[in-house]
Motif scaffolding. Sequence first.
Motif, short mmCIF file in Angstrom:
data_model
loop_
_atom_site.label_atom_id
_atom_site.label_comp_id
_atom_site.label_asym_id
_atom_site.label_seq_id
_atom_site.Cartn_x
_atom_site.Cartn_y
_atom_site.Cartn_z
N LEU A 230 21.52 0.91 23.46
CA LEU A 230 21.45 1.11 24.94
C LEU A 230 22.79 0.48 25.43
N LEU A 231 23.60 -0.60 25.12
CA LEU A 231 24.71 -0.93 25.55
C LEU A 231 25.93 -0.04 25.29
N ARG A 232 25.69 0.90 24.17
CA ARG A 232 26.74 1.91 24.06
C ARG A 232 27.12 2.99 25.21
N LEU A 233 25.75 3.18 25.73
CA LEU A 233 25.71 4.23 26.80
C LEU A 233 26.68 3.79 28.06
N LEU A 234 26.83 2.47 28.19
CA LEU A 234 27.62 1.84 29.34
C LEU A 234 29.10 2.05 29.32
N VAL A 235 29.42 2.30 28.00
CA VAL A 235 30.75 2.52 27.72
C VAL A 235 31.52 3.52 28.69
N PRO A 236 31.24 4.71 28.82
CA PRO A 236 31.84 5.53 29.92
C PRO A 236 31.71 5.11 31.03
N VAL A 237 30.69 4.34 31.35
CA VAL A 237 30.50 4.09 32.86
C VAL A 237 31.53 2.83 33.36
N VAL A 238 31.68 1.81 32.38
CA VAL A 238 32.46 1.00 32.64
C VAL A 238 34.14 1.56 32.54
N LEU A 239 34.42 2.50 31.62
CA LEU A 239 35.64 3.12 31.55
C LEU A 239 35.91 3.58 32.81
N PHE A 261 35.12 -12.48 46.98
CA PHE A 261 34.72 -12.96 45.68
C PHE A 261 36.17 -13.49 45.03
N SER A 262 36.05 -14.29 44.12
CA SER A 262 37.55 -14.51 43.08
C SER A 262 37.90 -13.52 42.43
N ALA A 263 39.20 -13.01 42.68
CA ALA A 263 39.91 -11.89 41.96
C ALA A 263 39.94 -12.19 40.51
N ALA A 264 40.29 -13.67 40.13
CA ALA A 264 40.61 -13.80 38.84
C ALA A 264 39.12 -13.74 38.18
N GLY A 265 38.16 -14.34 38.64
CA GLY A 265 36.88 -14.43 38.06
C GLY A 265 36.19 -13.36 37.78
N THR A 266 36.35 -12.13 38.79
CA THR A 266 35.77 -10.66 38.67
C THR A 266 36.46 -10.08 37.43
N LEU A 267 37.73 -10.14 37.69
CA LEU A 267 38.69 -9.54 36.50
C LEU A 267 38.30 -10.01 34.95
N MET A 268 38.00 -11.34 34.76
CA MET A 268 37.71 -12.00 33.61
C MET A 268 36.52 -11.46 33.21
N GLY A 269 35.58 -11.56 34.20
CA GLY A 269 34.04 -10.99 33.85
C GLY A 269 33.92 -9.47 33.61
N ALA A 270 34.80 -8.62 34.31
CA ALA A 270 34.93 -7.18 33.80
C ALA A 270 35.28 -6.87 32.60
N ALA A 271 36.55 -7.96 32.14
CA ALA A 271 37.09 -7.96 30.85
C ALA A 271 36.24 -8.36 29.68
N ILE A 272 35.52 -9.23 29.93
CA ILE A 272 34.30 -9.79 29.08
C ILE A 272 33.26 -8.56 28.62
N VAL A 273 32.84 -8.04 29.76
CA VAL A 273 32.21 -7.06 29.50
C VAL A 273 32.75 -5.78 28.66
N ALA A 274 33.97 -5.44 29.07
CA ALA A 274 34.66 -4.39 28.29
C ALA A 274 34.79 -4.78 26.81
N ILE A 275 35.18 -5.81 26.41
CA ILE A 275 35.26 -6.50 25.20
C ILE A 275 33.95 -6.38 24.38
N THR A 276 32.80 -6.79 25.12
CA THR A 276 31.61 -6.81 24.44
C THR A 276 30.95 -5.34 24.36
N LEU A 277 31.30 -4.29 25.26
CA LEU A 277 30.81 -3.07 25.01
C LEU A 277 31.76 -2.57 23.65
N ILE A 278 33.02 -2.73 23.61
CA ILE A 278 33.76 -2.07 22.48
C ILE A 278 33.31 -2.63 21.25
N SER A 279 33.10 -3.89 21.13
CA SER A 279 32.38 -4.33 20.01
C SER A 279 31.22 -3.88 19.57
N THR A 280 30.21 -3.60 20.64
CA THR A 280 28.88 -3.02 20.22
C THR A 280 29.09 -1.53 19.78
#
Length: 394
Positions: A230-239, A261-280
């Motif tokens: 299911l997480l794989r399906l989110l890769v194009p959306v996040v991209l 909102f904190s710019a740095a916190g939002t950016l890091m959250g998005a990066a963590i999501v991207a790393i997780t999706l790439i790994s999955t």
Amino acid sequence: VLGYAAIPDRTKAAAMAFSREMQIAVHRGVMFALGGAAGLALWALADNWDDPAVSAPLYLAVFTFVAVFSAVGLALAGPVPTGRALGGALLLAVPVTALVSLAGRRHVVATDLLDDPVMLSVIATLVFFATPFLLVWLQSRADWRRYAALFDAAWTMAVRYGVGWGFVGVFWLVAFLSNALLGLVDIDLIDRMLLIDWVRFAITGGVLGLGLAVVYELRHTISPYLILRLLRLLVPVVLAVIGVFLAAVPFRGLSDLFGEFSAAGTLMGAAIVAITLISTALDKDDTAAVSTGGIRLATRGLALLLPLLTGLAVWAVVLRVGQYGWTPDRVLAISVAMFLLIYGLGYCGAVLRGRGWAGLVRGVNVAMALAVIGACAVWLTPLLNAYRISAGSQ
């Protein structure tokens, strides 16, 4: 041997089934007891939180040991025999307790560390990243760095604990509904039991242990594969979202894009999501990785954009530090941002290498996981004291 051969096959099958049922029942009982004991221990510690007779450094050490030993022991029990799981939990609980005790010396009262979200997040990250390595090492010492084994161990433990805590929530919902139903006929036995603190702690721990045992028994049914698919399906959306964001940054600026909102916190959250999706999407090996052409291409595109996203996160933290100086939160933020930047550079470099890029990304994941463990350990030593850095800056 001749006597066993003379036993009818149906009788042999029944005996084997009975033996299997006994093993399951014993394992469930042991896990319930371990969880209940952990709950009772945590209750006893919580009940003596402000006891002046207990020194703060001793309390911090005991609390850390019980919490880490219980969490890791329950996670390991099942994939490895219970006795070996508890021994393995000691291998992690003891050094983590020593590191936390050392970090507690930074405070006037050692237990103040337990009120510090920065330190708690570092400790949790250390345990979270180290446990899969420990599990694989206990199963096969030669495979402790093999990515496929680590990937399975990490995701299986996450699913077990997620379902286990979900079962605890359902249990308490049923308990409250049962109490309300019996209350209609003036039976308050459940209500009186729930008013006792140690009973609530023990039942919660026992039910969690029972849930973990059952999830392990059904590991071929309740597996992380459905979540990964299911997480794989989110890769194009996040991209697409990250692509639009990066295109808009030169025209809008970080402050306008994120508002309050904190710019740095939002950016890091998005990066963590991207790393997780790439790994999955890349899974544990090439045979299990995503084979759909579009999603695989989106995975490569997301890896190529990751350095830009993580670089902006580092830049946002640096700007904030330049304006207001260092604080423990900002020391943690820059540390996380730098690690995410290294992740991004590693992923991007692997894709640019071309052939075999998925295997290189998996290698980056193993190396970075070990680096995170080392960094968390250093954070708890005097070598990296966020409070000293912050005090000197302010």
